[in-house]
Design a protein around this motif. Structure first.
Motif, mmCIF file in Angstrom:
data_model
loop_
_atom_site.group_PDB
_atom_site.id
_atom_site.type_symbol
_atom_site.label_atom_id
_atom_site.label_comp_id
_atom_site.label_asym_id
_atom_site.label_seq_id
_atom_site.Cartn_x
_atom_site.Cartn_y
_atom_site.Cartn_z
ATOM 1 N N GLU A 114 3.642 16.253 36.044
ATOM 2 C CA GLU A 114 2.752 15.512 35.145
ATOM 3 C C GLU A 114 3.020 15.884 33.688
ATOM 4 O O GLU A 114 3.035 15.012 32.811
ATOM 5 N N ASP A 116 5.826 17.102 32.470
ATOM 6 C CA ASP A 116 7.133 16.549 32.111
ATOM 7 C C ASP A 116 7.030 15.054 31.801
ATOM 8 O O ASP A 116 7.625 14.578 30.834
ATOM 9 N N ARG A 117 6.263 14.315 32.620
ATOM 10 C CA ARG A 117 6.085 12.869 32.370
ATOM 11 C C ARG A 117 5.409 12.647 31.021
ATOM 12 O O ARG A 117 5.803 11.763 30.264
ATOM 13 N N ALA A 118 4.399 13.439 30.726
ATOM 14 C CA ALA A 118 3.695 13.300 29.445
ATOM 15 C C ALA A 118 4.652 13.540 28.291
ATOM 16 O O ALA A 118 4.624 12.817 27.295
ATOM 17 N N ASN A 119 5.524 14.537 28.420
ATOM 18 C CA ASN A 119 6.498 14.798 27.366
ATOM 19 C C ASN A 119 7.486 13.665 27.234
ATOM 20 O O ASN A 119 7.857 13.286 26.126
ATOM 21 N N GLU A 120 7.924 13.121 28.348
ATOM 22 C CA GLU A 120 8.869 12.004 28.314
ATOM 23 C C GLU A 120 8.252 10.785 27.649
ATOM 24 O O GLU A 120 8.935 10.006 26.999
ATOM 25 N N GLU A 121 6.961 10.605 27.803
ATOM 26 C CA GLU A 121 6.269 9.473 27.205
ATOM 27 C C GLU A 121 5.886 9.748 25.754
ATOM 28 O O GLU A 121 5.232 8.933 25.126
ATOM 29 N N GLY A 122 6.236 10.911 25.246
ATOM 30 C CA GLY A 122 5.921 11.242 23.867
ATOM 31 C C GLY A 122 4.522 11.758 23.671
ATOM 32 O O GLY A 122 4.013 11.795 22.558
ATOM 33 N N GLN A 123 3.885 12.161 24.748
ATOM 34 C CA GLN A 123 2.539 12.693 24.652
ATOM 35 C C GLN A 123 2.607 14.184 24.383
ATOM 36 O O GLN A 123 2.690 14.976 25.301
ATOM 37 N N GLU A 127 -1.924 14.244 21.250
ATOM 38 C CA GLU A 127 -1.501 12.850 21.170
ATOM 39 C C GLU A 127 -1.771 12.166 22.507
ATOM 40 O O GLU A 127 -0.885 11.626 23.133
ATOM 41 N N PRO A 129 -3.885 9.316 24.977
ATOM 42 C CA PRO A 129 -4.004 7.859 24.873
ATOM 43 C C PRO A 129 -4.950 7.428 23.754
ATOM 44 O O PRO A 129 -4.664 6.482 23.030
ATOM 45 N N ARG A 132 -3.190 7.766 20.398
ATOM 46 C CA ARG A 132 -2.182 6.721 20.186
ATOM 47 C C ARG A 132 -2.856 5.385 19.869
ATOM 48 O O ARG A 132 -2.397 4.623 19.030
#
Length: 147
Positions: A114, A116-123, A127, A129, A132
């Protein structure tokens, strides 16, 4: 005058949790404890520890083990030979730390995907939702000339 340390006050340099995290917060410490726990109640020689901890330098492992020994988490035994054979094992206190670190490892295994996914999405932290969405509204306001 001595000040009382409030338990759980991570902002206080004397907080027990903060002091412990300062001591054990490195990957090499948790790896060394894990390897030694796997051998418990037996011992592990320095060279074997180094082989089982990919990427650790001899110096970093030596410093890590010195700190763990100083803190009473590891016992060091030197076998008088040429060259000397140095063995390490966890103390009871070290074994109790391994149980706590195991909880952290389990959490990491359950949640790193989770993160890693947040980092990939630029979170990045701060930062989410809502952040953003607010930034998007701010950009829209600037673009239309509204102030």
């Amino acid at each position: 005058m001595t000040s009382q340390v409030r338990r759980g006050d991570l902002f206080d340099p004397g907080c027990p949790t903060r002091r412990l995290l300062d001591r054990i917060g490195t990957k090499w410490t948790s790896m060394a404890v894990k390897v030694l726990a796997g051998a418990s109640p037996g011992e592990v020689r320095f060279g074997e520890l180094q082989r089982r901890m990919p990427g650790v330098s001899q110096k970093m492992l030596s410093v890590t083990l010195q700190h763990l020994t100083r803190d009473g988490l590891v016992v060091r035994r030197v076998e008088p030979s040429v060259p000397p054979r140095v063995h390490y094992r966890l103390t009871g206190l070290g074994l109790s730390l391994e149980r706590a670190l195991d909880v952290v490892r389990t959490w990491a295994e359950d949640h790193m995907a989770e993160i890693d996914r947040a980092n990939e999405e630029g979170q990045a932290v701060g930062e989410g939702p809502a952040d953003r969405e607010a930034a998007g509204k701010e950009r829209e306001g600037r673009g239309s000339g509204a102030r």
